[in-house]
Design an enzyme around this catalytic site. Structure first.
Site, short mmCIF file in Angstrom:
data_model
loop_
_atom_site.label_atom_id
_atom_site.label_comp_id
_atom_site.label_asym_id
_atom_site.label_seq_id
_atom_site.Cartn_x
_atom_site.Cartn_y
_atom_site.Cartn_z
N ARG A 21 11.05 -29.05 17.32
CA ARG A 21 11.57 -30.34 16.87
C ARG A 21 11.51 -30.44 15.34
O ARG A 21 10.99 -29.56 14.67
CB ARG A 21 10.79 -31.49 17.51
CG ARG A 21 9.29 -31.44 17.28
CD ARG A 21 8.68 -32.80 17.19
NE ARG A 21 9.19 -33.55 16.07
CZ ARG A 21 8.76 -33.39 14.81
NH1 ARG A 21 7.84 -32.50 14.50
NH2 ARG A 21 9.27 -34.12 13.83
N CYS A 130 6.70 -40.91 11.42
CA CYS A 130 7.01 -39.75 12.24
C CYS A 130 6.51 -38.47 11.57
O CYS A 130 5.49 -38.50 10.87
CB CYS A 130 8.52 -39.70 12.54
SG CYS A 130 8.94 -38.50 13.84
N ASP A 199 17.28 -37.39 9.89
CA ASP A 199 17.93 -36.48 10.85
C ASP A 199 19.38 -36.29 10.45
O ASP A 199 19.91 -35.19 10.55
CB ASP A 199 17.80 -37.04 12.27
CG ASP A 199 16.36 -36.93 12.74
OD1 ASP A 199 15.55 -37.79 12.34
OD2 ASP A 199 16.03 -35.96 13.45
N ASN A 209 17.23 -41.87 11.21
CA ASN A 209 15.92 -41.22 11.29
C ASN A 209 15.15 -41.81 12.47
O ASN A 209 15.65 -42.71 13.17
CB ASN A 209 15.16 -41.42 9.97
CG ASN A 209 13.93 -40.54 9.87
OD1 ASN A 209 13.99 -39.34 10.13
ND2 ASN A 209 12.80 -41.14 9.53
P1 RI2 Z 1 12.47 -32.72 8.89
C1 RI2 Z 1 12.50 -35.72 13.25
O1 RI2 Z 1 13.14 -35.88 14.47
C2 RI2 Z 1 12.05 -37.03 12.64
O2 RI2 Z 1 12.95 -38.09 12.87
C3 RI2 Z 1 11.98 -36.64 11.19
O3 RI2 Z 1 11.94 -37.74 10.31
C4 RI2 Z 1 13.27 -35.85 11.07
O4 RI2 Z 1 13.35 -35.10 12.29
C5 RI2 Z 1 13.39 -34.95 9.89
O5 RI2 Z 1 12.43 -33.92 9.94
P2 RI2 Z 1 12.51 -35.39 15.89
O6 RI2 Z 1 12.95 -33.96 16.09
O7 RI2 Z 1 13.79 -32.04 9.03
O8 RI2 Z 1 11.02 -35.54 15.85
O9 RI2 Z 1 12.28 -33.30 7.52
O10 RI2 Z 1 13.15 -36.29 16.90
O11 RI2 Z 1 11.32 -31.84 9.31
#
Ligand code: RI2
Length: 318
Positions: A21, A130, A199, A209
């Site tokens: 993720r 998050c 995101d 986001n």
């Molecule tokens: P980086 C995550 O999504 C969060 O929403 C976080 O803010 C965003 O991705 C960006 O993360 P999820 O996969 O690319 O937890 O900066 O649903 O790491």
């Protein structure tokens, strides 16, 4: 990632179940999955090979509909393959593209941290939401510069990605306090700057986001606290420039409650929300700090008008 996940199908499932993720990471892993799939499935008939690749790309894209990074990773990795003369050439292109995409994406986070840390005031109390690798890297860099007094990190229900954030910060000896999501307004009077990831960034500068981000932006606005987004340019969505809305992913109600214990209850579990550009003070990208409204130019610059109209992973074949 465990070794059984290092198969194309394992990565695909990992992205779907969120054991892989984070918007940037799913883009990088999708790129790797396309490469591994291409290495596994290579055959003499180039058209059949490209069709298989397209089908796999489509399956990958269906795993998480919101983050444009998934699309960016897949599209970049398949770029140019429709013009290749034979399967070997296709595979060579995919290997090179994937390496370039992953490398550029990792370097972008380092650059964002260096730029973003300069936006953090001295003796700062920061709030983050998050778990964003770009936001966390920026906070750690600011800490290395001796600027951070305290970080408030939200728990981030229902998947609790805030646990990852507090561990990553504590490991680097950054002072960090975990709060529940609903305690953001209560703490905002102590906060000097909000730093979150993204995101997807839409062409009008709005940022998609983790669910709850837009409430945090509203509270920051109410208190006059700067709201900073850290986002690589692969998160800027060309689809939005074409007028397509960003799909907000709805996940399984079971992530929120055990439905068997609540007969007759429905659950809504949207994973992301939209923060309008007017609540965002700046977006830190690897090409510099921009006002959210400059998203349009970033998208155009990245793609060029021609490729904007033709880029479509489903059109990656011939
Ligand atoms: P980086 C995550 O999504 C969060 O929403 C976080 O803010 C965003 O991705 C960006 O993360 P999820 O996969 O690319 O937890 O900066 O649903 O790491």
């Amino acid at each position: 990632m465990s070794s059984e996940k290092m198969t194309p199908e394992g990565i695909l499932e990992g992205i779907r179940d969120m054991s892989i993720r984070g918007a940037a990471e799913i883009g990088r892993k999708a790129s790797l999955a396309v490469r591994l799939f291409a290495e596994k499935e290579i055959g003499p008939d180039v058209d059949a090979y490209l069709s298989k690749l397209q089908r796999f790309a489509k399956d990958l894209l269906s795993t998480r509909p919101t983050a444009v990074t998934l699309w960016s990773g897949v599209t970049f990795t398949l770029r140019g393959t429709e013009k290749a003369g034979d399967s070997k050439e296709v595979l060579g292109m995919i290997q090179k593209n994937s390496e370039r995409f992953i490398d550029a994406s990792l370097r972008a986070v380092v650059t964002i941290a260096e730029i973003g840390a300069k936006k953090v005031p001295l003796d700062a109390t920061i709030l983050t939401h998050c778990n964003s690798s770009a936001a966390v890297a920026t906070i750690i860099k600011a800490h290395e510069l001796g600027k951070v007094k305290m970080v408030y990190a939200t728990e981030s229900r229902p998947k609790l990605q805030g646990h990852i954030t507090v561990r990553q910060l504590a490991e680097k000896k950054v002072p960090v306090t975990m709060i529940v999501d609903s305690a953001v307004r209560h703490h905002m009077s102590l906060v000097d700057i909000v730093i979150v990831g993204a995101d997807t960034v839409a062409s009008d500068g709005s940022v998609i986001n983790k669910i709850g981000t837009s409430q945090i932006a509203l509270v920051a606005h109410e208190r006059g606290v700067p709201f900073l987004v850290c986002a690589e340019t692969i998160k800027f969505s060309p689809q939005t420039l074409r007028g397509e809305p960003v799909t907000i992913e709805e996940r399984d109600p079971a992530e929120v409650i055990d439905l068997k214990k609540f007969p007759g209850v429905k659950v809504s579990n949207p994973v992301f929300d939209v923060t309008p550009a007017k609540y965002i003070d700046a977006i830190v990208t690897e090409v510099g700090v921009i006002p959210a409204k400059a998203a349009y130019e970033i998208i155009l610059h990245n793609l060029g008008a021609d490729s904007l109209m033709t880029q479509n992973p489903e059109g990656a074949g011939r």
